[in-house]
Each structure stands twice: as structure tokens, then as C-alpha cells.
Design an enzyme around this catalytic site. Structure first.
Site, PDB file in Angstrom:
ATOM      1  N   TRP A  36      -2.971  -2.076  -1.683  1.00 55.88           N
ATOM      2  CA  TRP A  36      -2.846  -3.223  -2.510  1.00 55.88           C
ATOM      3  C   TRP A  36      -3.569  -4.408  -1.465  1.00 55.88           C
ATOM      4  O   TRP A  36      -2.992  -4.722  -0.606  1.00 55.88           O
ATOM      5  CB  TRP A  36      -1.217  -3.259  -2.473  1.00 55.88           C
ATOM      6  CG  TRP A  36      -0.619  -4.593  -2.783  1.00 55.88           C
ATOM      7  CD1 TRP A  36      -0.219  -5.775  -2.268  1.00 55.88           C
ATOM      8  CD2 TRP A  36      -0.674  -5.065  -4.412  1.00 55.88           C
ATOM      9  NE1 TRP A  36       0.092  -6.630  -2.678  1.00 55.88           N
ATOM     10  CE2 TRP A  36      -0.168  -6.372  -4.245  1.00 55.88           C
ATOM     11  CE3 TRP A  36      -0.653  -4.522  -5.530  1.00 55.88           C
ATOM     12  CZ2 TRP A  36       0.248  -7.142  -5.173  1.00 55.88           C
ATOM     13  CZ3 TRP A  36      -0.489  -5.045  -6.558  1.00 55.88           C
ATOM     14  CH2 TRP A  36       0.044  -6.624  -6.594  1.00 55.88           C
TER      15      TRP A  36
ATOM     16  N   ARG B 288       3.624   1.287  -7.063  1.00 59.58           N
ATOM     17  CA  ARG B 288       3.574   0.280  -6.157  1.00 59.58           C
ATOM     18  C   ARG B 288       2.702  -0.756  -6.246  1.00 59.58           C
ATOM     19  O   ARG B 288       2.557  -1.764  -5.815  1.00 59.58           O
ATOM     20  CB  ARG B 288       3.744   0.886  -4.768  1.00 59.58           C
ATOM     21  CG  ARG B 288       4.628   1.749  -4.335  1.00 59.58           C
ATOM     22  CD  ARG B 288       4.347   2.561  -3.055  1.00 59.58           C
ATOM     23  NE  ARG B 288       4.186   1.710  -1.726  1.00 59.58           N
ATOM     24  CZ  ARG B 288       5.055   1.545  -0.955  1.00 59.58           C
ATOM     25  NH1 ARG B 288       6.219   1.862  -1.125  1.00 59.58           N
ATOM     26  NH2 ARG B 288       4.839   0.813   0.213  1.00 59.58           N
TER      27      ARG B 288
ATOM     28  N   HIS C 292      23.039 -37.296 -25.444  1.00 61.99           N
ATOM     29  CA  HIS C 292      22.012 -37.679 -26.263  1.00 61.99           C
ATOM     30  C   HIS C 292      21.601 -37.074 -27.404  1.00 61.99           C
ATOM     31  O   HIS C 292      20.500 -36.856 -28.082  1.00 61.99           O
ATOM     32  CB  HIS C 292      20.718 -38.334 -25.518  1.00 61.99           C
ATOM     33  CG  HIS C 292      20.925 -39.294 -24.556  1.00 61.99           C
ATOM     34  ND1 HIS C 292      21.334 -40.570 -24.711  1.00 61.99           N
ATOM     35  CD2 HIS C 292      21.017 -39.292 -23.139  1.00 61.99           C
ATOM     36  CE1 HIS C 292      21.489 -41.576 -23.762  1.00 61.99           C
ATOM     37  NE2 HIS C 292      21.384 -40.392 -22.464  1.00 61.99           N
TER      38      HIS C 292
ATOM     39  N   GLU D  64      14.500 -13.887 -21.473  1.00 67.72           N
ATOM     40  CA  GLU D  64      13.601 -12.926 -21.843  1.00 67.72           C
ATOM     41  C   GLU D  64      14.070 -11.439 -21.462  1.00 67.72           C
ATOM     42  O   GLU D  64      13.596 -10.330 -21.992  1.00 67.72           O
ATOM     43  CB  GLU D  64      12.533 -13.068 -20.844  1.00 67.72           C
ATOM     44  CG  GLU D  64      12.461 -13.037 -19.290  1.00 67.72           C
ATOM     45  CD  GLU D  64      11.368 -13.429 -18.563  1.00 67.72           C
ATOM     46  OE1 GLU D  64      10.343 -12.977 -19.133  1.00 67.72           O
ATOM     47  OE2 GLU D  64      11.425 -14.143 -17.477  1.00 67.72           O
TER      48      GLU D  64
ATOM     49  N   ASN E 189      -0.243   0.534   6.112  1.00 70.24           N
ATOM     50  CA  ASN E 189       0.471  -0.472   5.074  1.00 70.24           C
ATOM     51  C   ASN E 189       0.962  -1.386   6.119  1.00 70.24           C
ATOM     52  O   ASN E 189       1.794  -1.102   7.020  1.00 70.24           O
ATOM     53  CB  ASN E 189       1.579   0.320   4.368  1.00 70.24           C
ATOM     54  CG  ASN E 189       2.251  -0.497   3.606  1.00 70.24           C
ATOM     55  OD1 ASN E 189       1.911  -1.540   3.007  1.00 70.24           O
ATOM     56  ND2 ASN E 189       3.590  -0.227   3.254  1.00 70.24           N
ATOM     57  N   GLY E 190       0.727  -2.654   5.524  1.00 71.90           N
ATOM     58  CA  GLY E 190       1.164  -4.070   6.564  1.00 71.90           C
ATOM     59  C   GLY E 190      -0.154  -4.842   6.580  1.00 71.90           C
ATOM     60  O   GLY E 190      -1.092  -4.690   6.095  1.00 71.90           O
TER      61      GLY E 190
ATOM     62  N   LYS F  59      14.971 -16.597 -17.684  1.00 68.88           N
ATOM     63  CA  LYS F  59      15.342 -15.448 -17.364  1.00 68.88           C
ATOM     64  C   LYS F  59      16.223 -14.569 -18.098  1.00 68.88           C
ATOM     65  O   LYS F  59      16.264 -13.657 -18.657  1.00 68.88           O
ATOM     66  CB  LYS F  59      15.848 -15.726 -15.747  1.00 68.88           C
ATOM     67  CG  LYS F  59      14.975 -15.441 -14.743  1.00 68.88           C
ATOM     68  CD  LYS F  59      14.176 -14.319 -14.139  1.00 68.88           C
ATOM     69  CE  LYS F  59      12.806 -14.321 -14.890  1.00 68.88           C
ATOM     70  NZ  LYS F  59      11.994 -15.271 -14.870  1.00 68.88           N
TER      71      LYS F  59
ATOM     72  N   LYS G  12       3.579  -7.990 -18.939  1.00 68.00           N
ATOM     73  CA  LYS G  12       3.646  -8.434 -17.221  1.00 68.00           C
ATOM     74  C   LYS G  12       2.597  -9.592 -17.000  1.00 68.00           C
ATOM     75  O   LYS G  12       2.901 -10.265 -16.673  1.00 68.00           O
ATOM     76  CB  LYS G  12       3.608  -7.494 -16.288  1.00 68.00           C
ATOM     77  CG  LYS G  12       3.706  -7.869 -14.973  1.00 68.00           C
ATOM     78  CD  LYS G  12       5.149  -8.509 -14.673  1.00 68.00           C
ATOM     79  CE  LYS G  12       5.145  -8.908 -13.281  1.00 68.00           C
ATOM     80  NZ  LYS G  12       6.620  -9.835 -13.280  1.00 68.00           N
TER      81      LYS G  12
ATOM     82  N   CYS H 252       0.691  -1.325  -0.008  1.00 66.24           N
ATOM     83  CA  CYS H 252       0.070   0.007  -0.008  1.00 66.24           C
ATOM     84  C   CYS H 252       0.943   1.380   0.123  1.00 66.24           C
ATOM     85  O   CYS H 252       2.148   1.010   0.249  1.00 66.24           O
ATOM     86  CB  CYS H 252      -0.863  -0.033   1.272  1.00 66.24           C
ATOM     87  SG  CYS H 252      -1.963  -1.333   1.229  1.00 66.24           S
TER      88      CYS H 252
ATOM     89  N   GLU I 212      14.245 -22.304 -15.507  1.00 68.61           N
ATOM     90  CA  GLU I 212      13.988 -21.076 -15.089  1.00 68.61           C
ATOM     91  C   GLU I 212      14.984 -20.116 -15.381  1.00 68.61           C
ATOM     92  O   GLU I 212      14.956 -18.898 -15.780  1.00 68.61           O
ATOM     93  CB  GLU I 212      13.628 -20.936 -13.525  1.00 68.61           C
ATOM     94  CG  GLU I 212      13.282 -19.524 -13.003  1.00 68.61           C
ATOM     95  CD  GLU I 212      12.385 -18.569 -13.722  1.00 68.61           C
ATOM     96  OE1 GLU I 212      11.422 -19.208 -14.560  1.00 68.61           O
ATOM     97  OE2 GLU I 212      12.317 -17.491 -13.459  1.00 68.61           O
TER      98      GLU I 212
END
Ligand code: AGP
Length: 607
Positions: free
Chosen positions: A73, A27, A503, A487, A99-100, A484, A602, A2, A480
Site C-alpha cells: 500500500w 487491506r 425560517h 447513506e 509494513n510501516g 453518514k 466507494k 501493507c 456530515e
């Protein structure tokens, strides 16, 4: 996270607050609100969606010298006007922005309701407003101090009262809060960008500090109630940098937020006695025992988290798990019935390939559980159970902190299920939980080693072909790591099980071809040494990732990055971190737009 802003001073608080909220938009948020004091009455406006919705709802002539504002948020309760902040006491005498997360809000809410307090929202924050009002006897500082004694969790608070229009009270515990010092005006904010336009002089509150702001003075008390003087910092950043907390890109900021993100999940899902608690999830022993099949469905990085999830769920519960790519699962006519559990994984909660798979499975009677970062997102809303990863908004297109918190969530789900159906011994369970608690610090140690990784990237960033190999869990991390790199650096890369090299793929290895060998599994370490020698025999270059105590690998590696020691099964939480840093530095050195790589979004809300 937040966003918080507060203003008190000789100018109009309304534009200062709205402008401050706009500076906090990065944020991530789903609603916003403002509370100002006009003629000893609190005027409160809140709106769902973008800040412009709030701005358009305000009378252009609104004027006040004091106010607080908030971008929400969502963590508790859907994104909505009623759940937006500021929250207020029933008589609107007290308004609070927060916030929290208040961990014990339910018990306080129940007690307040027994005292005939009526709640209107689903949030934890509303509890704070009613508690302060309940404790108010003409002294706002006292009422806030008294109320804080009952709160458990993380909070950055801004509080105003209609009866004390000359002050804002700000409190900080585990959620950041900064004070902006102006000429005849003062500010509170969760982050510097919100106040940078008005002042560069700030004071950062420490845990348990309480600040009382009037237009000409800021008085700060520490947790013991002693008045303290704080250093005044002068912000050198520009606006753009400030939104990234001083980091050059959101991606590197989010990579560095991982210790905190992992710690938040640990704090919320492992209680003081080391037991895993899945609050809000009803997964009983009976539910688990009647499962005929478990599917994990996801895309991209979330799919890779699912691969690790499969490994740990099978390892701990002995239940078979199938991992499926969202865009494939929905066209496979999967075997689904009412005893099927579908675990969908998604940072955004809006990936259409994953969402459509969820819908098909739901139609066929499956139970849907999701692991999601964005509260109130479509996948979250359409699931029977949701595990939020609480990684906070992930702005960089490349998923980093969401990935590690997704994996951690799988570990906790797997351990919880195994404990329920008694497929894991207590001492093993405790050993793993204790090792998990060391992960934040271990990740921080890796992040502190970033210079070394940057040096390697400086030697390799012109490379146009890079391979990643591993065995066991290191294969999943190779996938992964390769994604990364692809991209954000646009370097052609592929990941392959190390045993598979011979192989076919080894035909591609030539002089100085870089192969990243992820060799963290003790039980497969010798095998990995042989695979590395296969590459060296073709004059390839090796960047090895190994546990700190493994030294032999140095003799056959051109570069080596260490990770702190941990159980083999937990290494994915660590080994991906140097790979994220490597991909980041390669991207920066190649001059790419790290946060917004070409062709990518995104959240992929198309098929
Ligand atoms: C991750 O770095 C990528 N940006 C992408 O693969 C992403 O993981 C994928 O699109 C799934 O997104 P989601 O987690 O929001 O569902």
C-alpha cells in the site's frame, strides 16, 4: 496498510505465501511480490496490480521451504514493480518485506549512497535491505539488530538471507506482526487472515520484539535482547471476521481506527519541538502572500471536510476561502489565475467530479494542492503538492477515518500557513498544537462510550425522519452526520443551521420528531439551548451532543452524548465520532449492508 506473509517449513512456501497474500487483499494494495530461497539463491518476483499478476508470472514448478511475500500500500514512491516489496541488497543476499514507515530513511539512504550503495527504488524499505547487508558478517540476527538501531519510525519486518536458508527473522515496532505456529512449519503475517487456513495458534509480537523462525521452533527476544516466552493465542474467528480484525464490519473497524490514524498524522506532521512540518510540500511565505484566492473543491464527505477547512484557514490566516462541490465547480466558470490555490480533497483520489475540476483549474494556471488517502491515485498524481492522510485503506463505503484525518490535515495546513505569514501568535499556535495532541485519546474516550450510543439507536432505529442542527462549526458536522446516517441507514435526514429552523424547516417538526442538536461551541451554547427549546415546544425529541462540562442541556434533552472538552475550533474532530457510531448502529439495527450500502460505490469515477 501493507500485507506481510512469511513461511518456513516442510511444505512448499510458494502456495502458502500466494494464498496468504490473497487473504490480505482486503487491506488494499497496488502491487505484490515474493522472495524464496532456492539452492542458496534468493528468487524474487514482483508485479504491479493484482496478486493474480504475480501468480501468473511464477513458474508452476517453483519450490522452496522458505519465503516471504508482501502486498504494498504505497506510502513512499508510486505504485510500480520496482517499488514493490520484497526489497533486496545489491547482491540479492538479503530480502526484506516491511509494513510501516521509516521516517529517517532519507538520511540513511544518503549515507549508504556515500558508501557506494546503489538504490533502484523510491521506497523507504529498500534502505533496510541495504543496511542489513552492510552490517552482515555471517550472523543475520546480529546484522538485523545492528541495523534496527539506526531506524526511526514504524516497522513490521520479515527478513531472509541466501546464506542462512533455515530461518526467517521477524521484527515488530508499531506495526502489527503475528507469528503462526504450525506442525513442522511456522509463519509470520501482518494479520491473522493470512495464516488462518494453516493454523489457529498464534503469538502476537510486542513492540521491539525480534522473532527467529525455523521450521520447528520460534525464538523471541524482547527489545533488551532477553529471550521471552509469549502466550499462544488460539484464534476463534472465522475467515470473514478475521479480515475485519474481529469487528463485524469494516465500517466499525475503521471508526475505531481513528485514534491511530490521527496519531499517525500527528507523529508525521508535528515534530518533537511542536512545529508543524509539511514534508514534501513547498509552500513558502512568498507563495502564501501572493495568493489571490483559495478554493477547496470536493464531493460528499470530503466536501464536508472542506467546509471545516475553510473555517480554520480563514480563522488562522485571514485569507478568504471558497468551498465548492466538484460537480458544480467545473461548470461555474470559476475565477482562476496563477495566484489561485485549489485544494482538492478526496479519499479515493479518483472521484471524477473532483478530478475534472482539478484539470480545469490546472489548465487556467492555478496551483493544485490535494489532500488524498490513496497514494498514487489520479488526483494525487495530477496535483502540484499532495498531503497524504495515511488513514490506511478505507474499505467501508461510508467515509469515516479518512474524514477525521482530512480535517486534521486542514488544521495543520492552516496553522502552518498562519505561522508562515505571522497571522497567529506563538502562544495560540502552541495551545492549538498541544490540544491537537490530545485528540487521539479523546476520540478513544468517545469510542469507549459506544454502548450508550447503541442504546439510543435501539430506541430510534425505526425513525424515518431525523434532523441535525448546529451553529458555527457544528453546522458543518451536522451536514456530515446527516450524510453518514442517510447513506448507511437509509433514513431520510437533513441538516440545517439551528438559527435557520424558524425560517421554515420548523414546520416539519412534530411530536417525537428526532432532532440531533450538536452544541459543542461554547460561544454559541446559549443560542443552541434556545433552538433546542424551540424544538421541544413542538414536542420534538432531542439528542444533544455537548462538551462534558455542559450540564444544563441535559434538562432539555431526551438523550445526551458527551464529548471531552477541547477548544471550540477543534470540536469537529470529536463531535463527528458519536455521529458515526450512531449512524452505524442505526444501519445495523435496520439490517442493512453497512459496508456496501445500496446504490453506492466507494469511489464515484463517473459524472
Ligand atoms: C462518504 O461517506 C461517501 N461515501 C461519499 O460522499 C464520498 O465522500 C464522496 O463520494 C467523495 O469520495 P472521495 O473522498 O473518494 O473523493
Amino acid at each position: 496498510m501493507c500485507g506481510i506473509i512469511g513461511y518456513i517449513g516442510g511444505n512448499n512456501a510458494v502456495p502458502a505465501i500466494i494464498d496468504g497474500l490473497k487473504k490480505l487483499e482486503y487491506r488494499g494494495y497496488d502491487s505484490s511480490g515474493i522472495a524464496i530461497n532456492i539452492d542458496d539463491k534468493l528468487v524474487i518476483e514482483k508485479k504491479e496490480g493484482r496478486i493474480i499478476n504475480l501468480e501468473n508470472s511464477l513458474d508452476v514448478n517453483l519450490y522452496s521451504n522458505i519465503g516471504i511475500g508482501h502486498t504494498r500500500w504505497a506510502t513512499h514512491g508510486e505504485p510500480s514493480e520496482v517499488n514493490a516489496h520484497p526489497h533486496f541488497s545489491t547482491d540479492k543476499s538479503i530480502a526484506v518485506i516491511h509494513n510501516g514507515i521509516i521516517e529517517n530513511y532519507l538520511e540513511i539512504k544518503k549515507w549508504l549512497e556515500s558508501e557506494n550503495v546503489r538504490f533502484v527504488s523510491e521506497t523507504d524499505t529498500e534502505v533496510i535491505a541495504h543496511l542489513i547487508s552492510y552490517n552482515y558478517n555471517g550472523d543475520l540476527e546480529e546484522a538485523v539488530t545492528e541495523s534496527l538501531k539506526r531506524l526511526r519510525g514504524a516497522y513490521a519486518l520479515g527478513v531472509i538471507s541466501k546464506d542462512e536458508p533455515d530461518k526467517i527473522i521477524a521484527v515488530r515496532k508499531d506495526s502489527p506482526l503475528v507469528i503462526g505456529l504450525g506442525e513442522g512449519e511456522n509463519f509470520i503475517a501482518s494479520d491473522v487472515p493470512a495464516i488462518l487456513k494453516n493454523t489457529k495458534n498464534v503469538v502476537y509480537l510486542d513492540n521491539d520484539d525480534m522473532a527467529i523462525l525455523t521450521k520447528d521452533e520460534v525464538v523471541i527476544y524482547n527489545g533488551n535482547g532477553d529471550r521471552v516466552e509469549k502466550d499462544i493465542e488460539t484464534i476463534e474467528w472465522d475467515m470473514e471476521a478475521a479480515e475485519k480484525g474481529g469487528y463485524p464490519h469494516f465500517t466499525i473497524k475503521e471508526i475505531n481506527e481513528q485514534p491511530d490514524g490521527i496519531q499517525k498524522v500527528i507523529d508525521r506532521r508535528i515534530n518533537d519541538s511542536g512545529k508543524i512540518v509539511l514534508d514534501g510540500i513547498n509552500l513558502t511565505k512568498k507563495d502564501i502572500e501572493k495568493l489571490s484566492r483559495i478554493y477547496i473543491v470536493a464531493c460528499g464527505t470530503s466536501y464536508h471536510a472542506g467546509l471545516v477547512g475553510k473555517y480554520v484557514i480563514e480563522k488562522f490566516t485571514k485569507l478568504p476561502v471558497q468551498v465548492e462541490i466538484g460537480s458544480e465547480f467545473r461548470y461555474k466558470d470559476p475565477l482562476i489565475d496563477e495566484n489561485t490555490l485549489i485544494i482538492t480533497v478526496s479519499q479515493s483520489g479518483e472521484t471524477l467530479d473532483t478530478l475534472q475540476s482539478l484539470r480545469i483549474a490546472k489548465e487556467q494556471g492555478a496551483r493544485i494542492m490535494s489532500i488524498v488517502n490513496v497514494v498514487g491515485s489520479s488526483i494525487a498524481r495530477e496535483s502540484d503538492d499532495v498531503f497524504y492522510t495515511w488513514a490506511g485503506p478505507e474499505i467501508g463505503v461510508a467515509s469515516t477515518k479518512a474524514f477525521t484525518t482530512q480535517m486534521l490535515t486542514f488544521y495543520l495546513i492552516a496553522l502552518f500557513m498562519a505561522d508562515e505569514i505571522n497571522t497567529i501568535e506563538k502562544e495560540k499556535y502552541n495551545e492549538i498544537v498541544n490540544e491537537i495532541k490530545k485528540i487521539p485519546n479523546s476520540i478513544q474516550n468517545i469510542l469507549n462510550d459506544n454502548e450508550k450510543i447503541y442504546e439510543i439507536a435501539k430506541k430510534q432505529f425505526n425513525n424515518e425522519k431525523i434532523f441535525f442542527i448546529g451553529r458555527g462549526l457544528d453546522v458543518e458536522i451536522s451536514y456530515e452526520a446527516s450524510l453518514k446516517l442517510k447513506e448507511i441507514s437509509y433514513i431520510n435526514s437533513q441538516a440545517i443551521a439551528a438559527g435557520e429552523l424558524k425560517h421554515g424547516t420548523i414546520a416539519l417538526i412534530e411530536k417525537e420528531t428526532l432532532v440531533v442538536a450538536i452544541a459543542t461551541q461554547d460561544r454559541l451554547y446559549e443560542k443552541m439551548l434556545s433552538n433546542i427549546k424551540e424544538v421541544k415546544a413542538r414536542k420534538g425529541s432531542i439528542l444533544s451532543i455537548a462538551k462534558i462540562h455542559n450540564k444544563e442541556i441535559d434538562d432539555i434533552s431526551d438523550y445526551r452524548i458527551s464529548i471531552p472538552d477541547t477548544l471550540d475550533i477543534l470540536t469537529p474532530l470529536l463531535s463527528i465520532v458519536p455521529m458515526q457510531l450512531f449512524a452505524y448502529y442505526m444501519s445495523v439495527l435496520r439490517g442493512n449492508d453497512v459496508d456496501k450500502p445500496r446504490n453506492l460505490a466507494k469511489s464515484v469515477t463517473v459524472e
